[in-house]
Design an enzyme around this catalytic site. Structure first.
Site, PDB file in Angstrom:
ATOM      1  N   LYS A  42       4.151  -1.171  -9.644  1.00  0.00           N
ATOM      2  CA  LYS A  42       4.102   0.291  -9.822  1.00  0.00           C
ATOM      3  C   LYS A  42       5.480   0.926  -9.966  1.00  0.00           C
ATOM      4  O   LYS A  42       5.574   2.099 -10.354  1.00  0.00           O
ATOM      5  CB  LYS A  42       3.351   0.938  -8.648  1.00  0.00           C
ATOM      6  CG  LYS A  42       3.829   0.561  -7.262  1.00  0.00           C
ATOM      7  CD  LYS A  42       5.056   1.285  -6.780  1.00  0.00           C
ATOM      8  CE  LYS A  42       5.474   0.792  -5.408  1.00  0.00           C
ATOM      9  NZ  LYS A  42       6.760   1.352  -4.950  1.00  0.00           N
ATOM     10  N   GLY A  97       0.800  -1.217   0.000  1.00  0.00           N
ATOM     11  CA  GLY A  97       0.000   0.000   0.000  1.00  0.00           C
ATOM     12  C   GLY A  97       0.828   1.260   0.000  1.00  0.00           C
ATOM     13  O   GLY A  97       2.047   1.224   0.194  1.00  0.00           O
ATOM     14  N   ARG A 115      12.621   8.101  -4.143  1.00  0.00           N
ATOM     15  CA  ARG A 115      13.810   8.009  -4.993  1.00  0.00           C
ATOM     16  C   ARG A 115      13.476   7.741  -6.450  1.00  0.00           C
ATOM     17  O   ARG A 115      14.179   8.185  -7.357  1.00  0.00           O
ATOM     18  CB  ARG A 115      14.719   6.915  -4.432  1.00  0.00           C
ATOM     19  CG  ARG A 115      15.226   7.231  -3.032  1.00  0.00           C
ATOM     20  CD  ARG A 115      15.659   5.994  -2.267  1.00  0.00           C
ATOM     21  NE  ARG A 115      14.500   5.224  -1.825  1.00  0.00           N
ATOM     22  CZ  ARG A 115      14.572   4.185  -1.008  1.00  0.00           C
ATOM     23  NH1 ARG A 115      15.731   3.798  -0.545  1.00  0.00           N
ATOM     24  NH2 ARG A 115      13.481   3.534  -0.661  1.00  0.00           N
ATOM     25  N   ASP A 161      -0.317   3.106  -4.364  1.00  0.00           N
ATOM     26  CA  ASP A 161       1.132   3.070  -4.204  1.00  0.00           C
ATOM     27  C   ASP A 161       1.817   3.761  -5.379  1.00  0.00           C
ATOM     28  O   ASP A 161       2.841   4.438  -5.220  1.00  0.00           O
ATOM     29  CB  ASP A 161       1.604   1.618  -4.090  1.00  0.00           C
ATOM     30  CG  ASP A 161       2.870   1.487  -3.267  1.00  0.00           C
ATOM     31  OD1 ASP A 161       3.536   2.498  -3.017  1.00  0.00           O
ATOM     32  OD2 ASP A 161       3.200   0.351  -2.870  1.00  0.00           O
TER      33      ASP A 161
END
Length: 348
Positions: free
Chosen positions: A198, A143, A268, A259
């Site tokens: 993702k 999540g 990052r 997410d």
């Protein structure tokens, strides 16, 4: 009150000490062999060097040599390692954990088996343990959750996944607070795939930010049309991959899309995507972010490799994944950013 042992003093593992301790539990934070200076700092200041808030009072800190002491009597062990520590965790830590203590990991990713399959970390660890006849309750967190926002008590919705719903309910009792909200799912493959897939797509959205900075200047006004277009294509491709993995429920998809959203706006992966969009190649971008862990690139590469294998087998179609395949070309073949906008069109 439960005893919670967290192994891995990186940002996410350490952030989970906040809800765990604030929910009234005894919390033991164990650094890996790479976290020695972090634990030293925590002992000295009661604060993680990356956080702007002290840990809740009463945390106990351990170096890796004390891991067995920290595990003794625990009701829950949380694995706070990155994808780069998956083998180390499976070979070194999991064998030390008694079979009656459930494990909950924050590590997001998938293993590319080399034959086109993508397996979850819990399944990978389960297979490792099976060689010695050991079994553990292996559960995971999925999540949208960034560590520094969890530390700041921003309202956060996650999902715990595992094989046994009763165990998951117990883990929720231990960890849930008024700002850390936990859904439960027995679909490990669905949740773990959703939050892993993702990675490359968040980088793809960030590419458009870099492209606009390259054209209009670094301090130019943000352009959202292009970001939204890539986000939409990402959702389409992720949906196809989740179907391929067997994760079909809206709940699992929502976990992955949430997410994706949070990764686009913080972290990052956003940074390296922007640098690539500005025109740096992957080596130059890595150098620019020297010292920053970029596990998302590894995970994205594994997914792209599996997709390419399944395209060759005729199971998947290249035209269904133009964004993922171009991102893989940018990262692993050092091709210039040239987003294939025309390939995103559809007729319904």
């Amino acid at each position: 009150m439960a005893i919670v042992t967290i192994i891995g003093a990186g940002m996410m593992g350490s952030a989970l000490a906040f809800p765990a301790r604030e929910n009234g539990n005894e919390v033991r934070l164990v650094g890996t062999h790479l976290d020695r200076s972090i634990i030293d700092n925590c002992i000295r200041t009661n604060r993680h060097p990356k956080f702007e808030r002290d840990f809740p009072a009463g945390l106990k800190y351990y170096q890796i040599e004390q891991v067995e002491t920290a595990i003794e009597g625990a009701d829950l062990v949380i694995g706070g390692i990155s994808s780069f520590g998956v083998d180390w965790f499976g070979e070194t830590v999991l064998p030390l954990i008694p079979s009656d203590i459930p494990v909950l990991t924050v590590t997001k990713g998938l293993i590319d088996t080399g034959d086109g399959r993508l397996t979850t970390y819990p399944a990978y660890w389960e297979a490792m343990l099976a060689k010695s006849g050991k079994t553990l309750s292996l559960n995971a967190i999925g999540g949208p959750c960034t560590s520094y926002e969890l530390v700041a008590h921003d309202q956060t919705e996650v999902a715990f996944c595992g094989k046994d719903l009763q165990t998951l309910r117990r883990l929720r009792e231990i960890m849930e607070t008024d700002y850390y909200h936990i859904s439960l799912s027995t679909d490990i493959v669905g949740i773990e795939s959703a939050v892993a897939l993702k990675n490359g797509y968040a980088l793809g959205v960030a590419l458009t930010i870099g492209l606009n900075q390259k054209q209009f200047g670094i301090d130019s006004v943000l352009h959202y049309n292009s970001q939204a277009a890539i986000f939409g294509q990402s959702v389409r491709e992720m949906s196809r991959l989740l179907a391929f993995q067997g994760a079909l429920t809206p709940e699992n998809q929502a976990v992955g899309f949430g997410d994706l959203y949070v990764t686009v706006y913080g972290g990052r992966t956003r940074l390296i995507g922007i640098l690539l969009g500005r025109g740096l190649d992957i080596d130059e971008a890595r150098q620019e972010l020297s010292g920053v862990t970029l596990e998302s690139l590894v995970v994205a590469g594994r997914v792209a490799n599996a997709v390419r294998i399944n395209i060759k087998k005729g199971i998947l179609r290249a035209e269904d994944f133009p964004l993922l395949l171009h991102i893989d070309e940018i990262v692993n073949q050092k091709k210039d950013v040239c987003i294939p906008w025309d390939q995103f069109r559809f007729e319904a």
